[in-house]
Write a protein that holds these residues in place. Sequence first.
Motif, PDB file in Angstrom:
ATOM      1  N   LEU A 221      11.106  47.337   7.006  1.00  0.00           N
ATOM      2  CA  LEU A 221      12.002  47.218   8.199  1.00  0.00           C
ATOM      3  C   LEU A 221      12.501  48.500   8.718  1.00  0.00           C
ATOM      4  N   ALA A 224       9.266  49.526  10.726  1.00  0.00           N
ATOM      5  CA  ALA A 224       9.408  48.793  12.149  1.00  0.00           C
ATOM      6  C   ALA A 224      10.202  49.241  13.090  1.00  0.00           C
ATOM      7  N   ASP A 228       9.703  51.146  16.587  1.00  0.00           N
ATOM      8  CA  ASP A 228      10.420  50.696  17.700  1.00  0.00           C
ATOM      9  C   ASP A 228      11.136  51.764  18.338  1.00  0.00           C
ATOM     10  N   ARG A 238      22.289  50.281  13.333  1.00  0.00           N
ATOM     11  CA  ARG A 238      21.881  48.889  14.021  1.00  0.00           C
ATOM     12  C   ARG A 238      20.900  48.347  13.181  1.00  0.00           C
ATOM     13  N   ILE A 239      20.336  48.793  12.000  1.00  0.00           N
ATOM     14  CA  ILE A 239      19.755  48.003  11.096  1.00  0.00           C
ATOM     15  C   ILE A 239      20.220  47.712   9.745  1.00  0.00           C
ATOM     16  N   VAL A 243      22.470  44.633   7.966  1.00  0.00           N
ATOM     17  CA  VAL A 243      21.604  43.892   7.054  1.00  0.00           C
ATOM     18  C   VAL A 243      22.216  43.915   5.760  1.00  0.00           C
TER      19      VAL A 243
ATOM     20  N   LEU B  86      10.867  41.307  10.243  1.00  0.00           N
ATOM     21  CA  LEU B  86      11.750  41.016  11.546  1.00  0.00           C
ATOM     22  C   LEU B  86      13.128  41.446  11.169  1.00  0.00           C
ATOM     23  N   TYR B  87      14.052  41.956  12.030  1.00  0.00           N
ATOM     24  CA  TYR B  87      15.415  42.162  11.630  1.00  0.00           C
ATOM     25  C   TYR B  87      16.248  40.940  11.486  1.00  0.00           C
ATOM     26  N   MET B  90      19.291  39.886  13.855  1.00  0.00           N
ATOM     27  CA  MET B  90      19.146  39.481  15.243  1.00  0.00           C
ATOM     28  C   MET B  90      18.449  38.232  15.553  1.00  0.00           C
ATOM     29  N   ASN B  95      15.273  40.795  18.506  1.00  0.00           N
ATOM     30  CA  ASN B  95      14.248  41.370  17.636  1.00  0.00           C
ATOM     31  C   ASN B  95      13.027  41.775  18.483  1.00  0.00           C
ATOM     32  N   PHE B  98      14.389  44.995  20.943  1.00  0.00           N
ATOM     33  CA  PHE B  98      15.074  46.214  20.256  1.00  0.00           C
ATOM     34  C   PHE B  98      14.483  47.404  20.660  1.00  0.00           C
ATOM     35  N   ARG B 146       7.188  40.764  19.257  1.00  0.00           N
ATOM     36  CA  ARG B 146       7.842  42.416  19.308  1.00  0.00           C
ATOM     37  C   ARG B 146       6.934  43.520  19.625  1.00  0.00           C
TER      38      ARG B 146
END
Lengths: 330, 366
Positions: A221, A224, A228, A238-239, A243, B86-87, B90, B95, B98, B146
């Motif tokens: 996660l 990713a 990103d 934000r993550i 979560v 995947l988040y 979201m 996702n 992002f 994504r």
Amino acid sequence: MTAAAIGADAPRRVVGGSIRRSRRWALITSYFFLILFAIFFLVPPYYQLATATKTSEQISNQDTNPWLPAMSAGQEGLNPGGANAGKANLAKIKKDSWLPAAVQGFMANISQLMNDTDFPIYFRNTAIVTVCVVIITMVIAVPAAFSLGRMKFWGSGVLATGVFLTYLVPDSLLFIPLFKVVGGLGLLDSYWGLVLVYPTLTVPFCTWIMIGYFQSIPKELDEAALIDGANHIQMLFRIFIPVALPGLIAATIFAFTVSWAAFVYPMAFIYSSDQLVLTAGTITSLVKADVYQWGMIMTAALLAAAPPLVIYAFLMDYYIAGLTAGATKG
Amino acid sequence: MANVALRKVVKKYDRTEAVRGIDLDIADKEFIVLVGPSGCGKSTTLRMIAGLEEVTDGEILIGGDLVNDVPPKDRDIAMVFQNYALYPHMTVYENMSFGLRLKKFPKAEIKSRVDHAAGILGITELLERRPRQLSGGQRQRVAMGRAIVRNPRVFLFDEPLSNLDAKLRVQMRTEIKKVHQTVKTTTVYVTHDQIEAMTLADRVVVMNAGTIEQLGTPHDLYHTPRTKFVAGFIGSPAMNFVNCKLVEAAGGGLSTRLGNGLTFKVPPDRTQRYKSHVGRELLFGLRPEHITEPRGDLRPDCQEFDVTLDVVEPMGMETMVYFMVEDTEVCGRVNPASAGAPGQPMRLVAELGNMHLIDPQTEAVI
Ligand SMILES: Nc1ncnc2c1ncn2[C@@H]1O[C@H](COP(=O)(O)OP(=O)(O)O)[C@@H](O)[C@H]1O
Ligand SMILES: [Mg+2]
């Protein structure tokens, strides 16, 4: 005794029985123990509530059952230390005689607590201290847990264990050196001193809960997020925080409970009544020498327990989810 | 879009050397598959291209730029993970967008890109859902979405299909191929499944123990493996290997003596290649699909032989027959109608034009 009897009985009956029957027995056994524990844990609050409906005179009356709430209205003015304003209110409540005696007694105690003691000040101070402590704890513990749990650096593992070990030092050991520290900072007899020292209890445990929670988030996660284009701050806010929200709430509740209910530190560091908090304040103001105003003490304790109770009720599911996640991965 | 180059890339963890000096040139728009057994260093290689692992030694170039010290976000790559990553908090739309939102793309641009990618992948109706409300295949699509919306120079896939059930895996395999044909982004794809590698790749990189065993088109790897490892890894069921001795044949030419009195003539066009090995103990390799029942006239590179069947496995379209040569089990693929019963003799045909001889010392195909 009965518990043991059922425990010993159950397997023998199951031997020849069907699965459905054994399940029924499992259910009966679990309900039995659940009820047993519920009674066990609910008796003290019940006794508290029963006592909170009485005046000191009713409590010391040997002829009434201490387990039952007040059956008749208490005589006004019999609570020693009750000032005139309190008496006036008391009289007003007594007029609404359609209310049961127990409710009247309880309301009288509340009224006296609010008007004749510094209870409202204690309540306000506790609220201020708790809110500050929760905020400070989260501001420190969340980034600390994020870096200890997610960023591998030299010594991060040892540090994470160290954080937890500091939590194991009891506050009854710490309060003497901390007294020196708080005194040196000129914060003795001020609730801001408490805001300073409570995080020594809350930060390690909350960090530990959050480390466990952050570690349970799959590492793909953050990879990713990294790809990103997120930096570490964005990744955290934000993550990770969204979560790990259940864990965050569990940690918040913990910090809230600790600072709401702390007793040793305020007892040691605070002596002015305008700086006192609920726990120490109730005891110091309602126990004068050997005179215990049990009715008001119990009422104060009930009122003091209300905010944590409300918060638990609303956030219980999150709290449990957060604790178990931390437990398995921590 | 860009080409990718690896120059003598090495990755060492504390004790283990996961990647031992890999050289690889990936052309623009090419679909490259890294395949090999578990632990051979495929993921490590991919993660070094992504920038998630530091390179111990060597160089990685993307689009001609040295990226060894460039963080992942500045490499302009997108990666699809095995567990999708995947988040969870979201929606699908969030996702997919992002990365663009972090880069402060205009809202309209983000929307058009997400809609376009969702259209390609057929997930337009799912945009408002959260990952936990999606099936495995849908999550896989979102993970690909994504990657697509970012319009990166390189796509990286790490075993993206291994969490799906067999049927969905085949379906998504086709889907990935279609997406590549649509967007034509340079792709590096990691899998341990050689069928996935063969069906998807322009070129396949077979890896073993941190090195590249062979690099080539699926056709090359299948027909001209260079090592025993590649010969055994590519193809299913795996190639049969039987000990043999290469000898001069009575009527000129060469033949291989396999034991059980079984001797296969080497096709004349191989004589030159094998001549220097006459008299040596070698490994004889032949794929199951090149051991069949007799079909019409015997071609010159084929040879009939008789065996006693050990095990017979009907697969529907064809039947696998197993028999022993000395103490090695050998598999053949025959027409179900002609398959005998276990314990019964059967006449088979070996297509020796497809045989391989392997040096047992170097494990190289001769
Ligand atoms: N973070 C790590 N620390 C130590 N060793 C690792 C690490 N990641 C991978 N390895 C080792 O490197 C080798 C290659 O791993 P990997 O690239 O994940 O293989 P695979 O081809 O299955 O993807 C394995 O032997 C593995 O144990
Ligand atoms: Mg891997």
